[in-house]
Design an enzyme around this catalytic site. Sequence first.
Site, PDB file in Angstrom:
ATOM      1  N   HIS A  69       1.039  -1.236   0.024  1.00 29.80           N
ATOM      2  CA  HIS A  69       0.108  -0.171   0.169  1.00 29.80           C
ATOM      3  C   HIS A  69       0.938   1.194   0.057  1.00 29.80           C
ATOM      4  CE1 HIS A  69      -3.993  -2.019   0.995  1.00 29.80           C
ATOM      5  NE2 HIS A  69      -3.193  -3.171   0.974  1.00 29.80           N
TER       6      HIS A  69
ATOM      7  N   ASN B  18       3.911   1.650  -1.522  1.00 33.90           N
ATOM      8  CA  ASN B  18       4.665   1.929  -2.602  1.00 33.90           C
ATOM      9  C   ASN B  18       3.510   2.585  -3.634  1.00 33.90           C
ATOM     10  OD1 ASN B  18       6.696   0.411  -1.665  1.00 33.90           O
ATOM     11  ND2 ASN B  18       6.458  -1.372  -3.167  1.00 33.90           N
TER      12      ASN B  18
ATOM     13  N   ASP C  23      -5.620   5.693   1.700  1.00 33.09           N
ATOM     14  CA  ASP C  23      -5.957   4.499   1.169  1.00 33.09           C
ATOM     15  C   ASP C  23      -7.721   3.850   1.470  1.00 33.09           C
ATOM     16  OD1 ASP C  23      -4.012   1.902   0.824  1.00 33.09           O
ATOM     17  OD2 ASP C  23      -6.090   1.299   1.344  1.00 33.09           O
TER      18      ASP C  23
ATOM     19  N   ASN D 126       0.341  -5.486  -6.744  1.00 35.05           N
ATOM     20  CA  ASN D 126       1.576  -4.800  -7.356  1.00 35.05           C
ATOM     21  C   ASN D 126       2.515  -5.564  -8.022  1.00 35.05           C
ATOM     22  OD1 ASN D 126       1.359  -1.990  -5.835  1.00 35.05           O
ATOM     23  ND2 ASN D 126       1.279  -3.360  -4.236  1.00 35.05           N
TER      24      ASN D 126
HETATM   25  N1  UDP Z   1       9.084  -6.180  -3.727  1.00 31.80           N
HETATM   26  C1  UDP Z   1      10.054  -5.878  -3.553  1.00 31.80           C
HETATM   27  N2  UDP Z   1      11.249  -6.803  -3.307  1.00 31.80           N
HETATM   28  C2  UDP Z   1      10.900  -8.105  -3.282  1.00 31.80           C
HETATM   29  C3  UDP Z   1       9.533  -8.320  -3.358  1.00 31.80           C
HETATM   30  C4  UDP Z   1       8.672  -7.397  -3.498  1.00 31.80           C
HETATM   31  O1  UDP Z   1      10.414  -4.853  -3.881  1.00 31.80           O
HETATM   32  O2  UDP Z   1      11.756  -8.881  -3.251  1.00 31.80           O
HETATM   33  C5  UDP Z   1       7.849  -4.987  -3.962  1.00 31.80           C
HETATM   34  C6  UDP Z   1       7.018  -5.384  -5.102  1.00 31.80           C
HETATM   35  O3  UDP Z   1       7.856  -4.697  -6.136  1.00 31.80           O
HETATM   36  C7  UDP Z   1       5.747  -4.634  -4.883  1.00 31.80           C
HETATM   37  C8  UDP Z   1       5.662  -4.941  -3.403  1.00 31.80           C
HETATM   38  O4  UDP Z   1       7.007  -5.075  -2.755  1.00 31.80           O
HETATM   39  O5  UDP Z   1       5.751  -3.400  -5.247  1.00 31.80           O
HETATM   40  C9  UDP Z   1       4.631  -5.997  -2.822  1.00 31.80           C
HETATM   41  O6  UDP Z   1       3.385  -5.484  -3.126  1.00 31.80           O
HETATM   42  P1  UDP Z   1       2.282  -6.658  -3.470  1.00 31.80           P
HETATM   43  O7  UDP Z   1       0.946  -5.787  -3.667  1.00 31.80           O
HETATM   44  O8  UDP Z   1       2.646  -7.412  -4.837  1.00 31.80           O
HETATM   45  O9  UDP Z   1       2.174  -7.636  -2.597  1.00 31.80           O
HETATM   46  P2  UDP Z   1       2.097  -7.606  -0.806  1.00 31.80           P
HETATM   47  O10 UDP Z   1       3.482  -7.400  -0.490  1.00 31.80           O
HETATM   48  O11 UDP Z   1       1.220  -6.403  -0.552  1.00 31.80           O
HETATM   49  O12 UDP Z   1       1.541  -9.096  -0.598  1.00 31.80           O
END
Ligand code: UDP
Length: 460
Positions: free
Chosen positions: A26, A28, A121, A362
């Site tokens: 959220h 990001n 949000d 994301n």
């Molecule tokens: N991300 C990252 N490095 C990693 C894994 C994830 O920078 O090793 C970032 C990814 O690019 C995304 C965010 O973390 O922008 C994860 O958001 P997402 O909605 O996919 O999943 P959540 O973490 O909310 O379950």
Amino acid sequence: HGNNVTDLRSTTHRRIIMFPLPFQGHINPMLQLANILHTHGFKITIIHAEYNSPNSSNYPHFTFYSIKDRFSEIADQLATNRDATFFLKYLNESCVHPFKNCLAGLLAEPGDETVACLITDAGFYFTQAVADELKLPRIVLRTSSLGCVLAYDALPWHSKKDCFHLSKEDSDYEASVPEYPLLKFKEIVKITTNPQGMGEFVTNILDQMKASSGIIWNTFKELEETDLQTITQHFQVPSFTLGPFHKYFPASSSSLIEQDRTILSWLDKQPPKSVVYVSFGSVAHITESEFQEVAHALANIGLPFLWVVRPGMVIGSEWLESLPEKFEERMGDRGRIVKWSPQQEVLAHPATGCFWTHNGWNSTLESVCEGVPMICSPCFVDQPVNARYVSDAWKIGVFLEDGFERVGIETAIKRVMMDKEGEEMRERITCLKKTVNVSLDKGGSSFQSLNNLVDYISSF
Ligand code: UDP
């Protein structure tokens, strides 16, 4: 004439106050949106929770205020409690007073600038009442797909027939859910362990989205065209689809964990489209035995792989203690395990061949933007919905339906990396990648929607 009006307003240095939910997925998109609006002439203030507070030094052009959210009192339950609504409800109560005090204080500050609006949000549904009381327009940022909101709206959370606890033995387990036929019962059981609580949460966020002044979505029109039509019928307030936000800037700096950039030079040495990239995001957890199945599959498959194992992700382990014996020997230089990756750059790298993902929105969007086909292992909340869209609606990935078991995993990887089926997925997702670029270009749908949003905020 219209342009003149816009120009005049945008030179009055109006401020937007933004309030993200304190989770990586959220934070990001909210900070990306903040950057986008900043380049359009707005000043930005971020009010944020103490928990997971963003690194303000990466954003010297914004002003940050921290509020006491008391989340640390329950944060240790994140690894064991899969009921997301428990945490969200807590935040919607603990933040009310600190947020209201902070916002009222900011509005009372003397100065020659005005606050145009609040952007919060959707998960912080309590903020609509605060905005109303302080007479400030609130725009909602919904960080999921449109399809997820429609599915959430349709699902029978309060049904007497408890369809959220079916097991493999139930005859309906593999059947489609009548209220949202794209989904099967076996997926919706994953969404939540607390359908009642989820139903209340969904009602709250949808009601407060309807009461807002507008909704911003991190998606693009061409990906979810039919759903966008339905959404504009459901919600009378304007919707803006100007995503994918992360494509407006080279790389993101809102990571809460340090990204291991050493892997980029390792990727440089791998053949084109050969690497299996594995990451389950910032909140999903897996059991020790699931972790071992992943390890065996990656060791057996023989392809290069890059595997993100977030510390604490494996329940009961700090990091890699439960790797199978001799795993590192078998892996050699063929594989890399890191704590956190620069994901957008990994997906954009020519060596990356597929993305085994938990389908957070994301991650899903980032994969679409780089034309990388997916293997879908959704964990909870909106992820099972996203996975079904990826595999069945857009046909750009394989759904690993039956959990983490080495033979099934190896088959799924082969389907995407080696079979004709995988080639077709790659063609489809490459087309989508091109569509993304067109939508962001001058005159494209996201470009236009962003202009509409800027004009709309300027009109307040
Ligand atoms: N991300 C990252 N490095 C990693 C894994 C994830 O920078 O090793 C970032 C990814 O690019 C995304 C965010 O973390 O922008 C994860 O958001 P997402 O909605 O996919 O999943 P959540 O973490 O909310 O379950």
